[in-house]
Design an enzyme around this catalytic site. Sequence first.
Site, mmCIF file in Angstrom:
data_model
loop_
_atom_site.group_PDB
_atom_site.id
_atom_site.type_symbol
_atom_site.label_atom_id
_atom_site.label_comp_id
_atom_site.label_asym_id
_atom_site.label_seq_id
_atom_site.Cartn_x
_atom_site.Cartn_y
_atom_site.Cartn_z
ATOM 1 C CG HIS A 158 25.358 42.249 53.724
ATOM 2 N ND1 HIS A 158 24.529 42.744 54.715
ATOM 3 C CD2 HIS A 158 25.726 41.004 54.135
ATOM 4 C CE1 HIS A 158 24.414 41.846 55.676
ATOM 5 N NE2 HIS A 158 25.133 40.785 55.352
ATOM 6 C CG HIS A 433 46.668 45.484 32.808
ATOM 7 N ND1 HIS A 433 46.954 44.128 32.923
ATOM 8 C CD2 HIS A 433 47.707 46.124 33.389
ATOM 9 C CE1 HIS A 433 48.108 43.965 33.550
ATOM 10 N NE2 HIS A 433 48.584 45.156 33.842
ATOM 11 C CG HIS A 470 43.032 57.175 28.756
ATOM 12 N ND1 HIS A 470 43.851 56.091 28.550
ATOM 13 C CD2 HIS A 470 42.007 56.713 29.525
ATOM 14 C CE1 HIS A 470 43.360 55.028 29.162
ATOM 15 N NE2 HIS A 470 42.236 55.376 29.756
#
Length: 559
Positions: A158, A433, A470
């Site tokens: 799937h 992280h 960032h």
Amino acid sequence: MEDIGSLGTSVRQRLTCKEFEENDSLSASKPSTNELRSEDSTEDEHSTSTLAQEASPMESSHRQHRQTPDLFVTSRLNVISKEVNVAYGQLQEKFSIEYRNLLESAINSASRIQTGYDSSVADRVSFSFSSSKTEDRITKKRFTTRESVLTELLRTNHIKTVHNIFAAILIIFSVQTVVYDLIEQGSLISWGFGKFSLVISIWLCMLTSTISIFPIFNMWRQLRPSSTKLLDRAFLLFYIAYLAAFLCVPVWALAEYDLPPVSTLVVAIEQVRLLMKAHSFVRENAPRVLHADKTIDDGLNFSRYLYFLFAPTLIYKDEYPRTSAINWNTVVYNVSELVICIFYIYYIFVRFCIPNFHNFNSDHVTIKMFVYSVFGCMMPGTLVLLIGFYAILHCWLNACAEMLRFGDRLFYKDWWNSVNFSGYYRNWNIVVHDWLFTYIYQDTYMLLKFQKHMRWLAMYTTFFISAVFHEYIIILAFRFVYPVLFVLFAIIGVGFIYVTTGHNKRTSNIFLWVALFIGNGILMCLYSMEYFSRRNCPLIKDSFLDYMIPRSWFCTPNE
């Protein structure tokens, strides 16, 4: 036997009477209940009379006295049946509760193992640079051999079908864009990429400077036993100067050679990555040197440091779990998908972003056009997020891990199932992280002397530093300061950590995805408007302030 037969006949007759009574309203043509009872009574009397004639007077008397116990037995059977049903229901409910608790316990245990942190076996490390003997317990990253989440999911048919759907969409985009580039412009991928040789040269210089950290650190380690604290201060000043130079020199090179946005993005990401690796190496080994840990003599060598610089992790360890062999088919497959994803993102920008903003002028600076643009960018912006995640955190890191036989490949978790932004931030990028948690959050918390009421400050410091870097990468890539990502990440994103939508996990997950769609639409819209406004609109001030002032807010068309 006659007593048992009589009891069975009586029970069967009474059950039959009850069934006829319940179905009396469904069949009016059938005999009434009273008639049935009359016929049954006549039959019972006839049967009893016949048996009485054949049996002795004592048996006849005994049978007559059994008619009353028959009613008692029937009622007791009904009561027992009800009690059995109630007990079965209670047992089933209790089993469901115990099964659910056991399943949740297993999932929580697996989650703790996947996270890679184990506070119960945390190493005691003293971070004091003074003579204090105080040691504080902190959690340490634990590496284990494990596959990436999508690697396991893609073994399911799937999930493979969803993957194939994205591949089919890519083919449509490819044919359309390739034809346009070749016919209209005569070239392929004409925007964003370029000056590849300069990119390699800058990267090699950054890598060489990062490698030079090892011999300098090793020299400090060897000279320290026979020196004073002056050498420690000298090395600390050198390390701070190195970090400052490593941040400034690549920025000067990017501005001097004016690299295209995507090429600049590659250099900026590699700069931050190597900076984080250098800090991890020094941060992990400096306490061992300061406290004369003898294990550093066996664990510290150049080959391990060089392996760490290329390994898909930002946490330095002397040893990592390794696989037995390299599967080159996996490497080729992941690298191929990485290249395909790069084309995919390029096609999204070419088909959905550039046509809407390349002629940006003052007509666009209206609330109406802004709302239209944001909604128009939501879908392509989210596609860029998903494809970028799959390209970097899955394809690229798994290819590197396979080539280096790196065993721990949990680079992300199932962030798409998160029900709040706290879970999303933790699971989106495990590699970054881990570094932020180990060297920013825990070190800040240690400086605050592990006061629980000050834990929020450590958390906000971590978010602030992450948001700054960032935004730093975006500033280098686009050549202007427009802190949209910083505001959405460090301010609104942090606020969303405390936003809950109740205990309904499905509703919470839908809220998370709606927020991601809106946020990505805003990011793509505002950065595109500002980027093309700096191409189409005149300077506001011919100074450094022009980089700080959003030109899209004050844009007037060029004459």
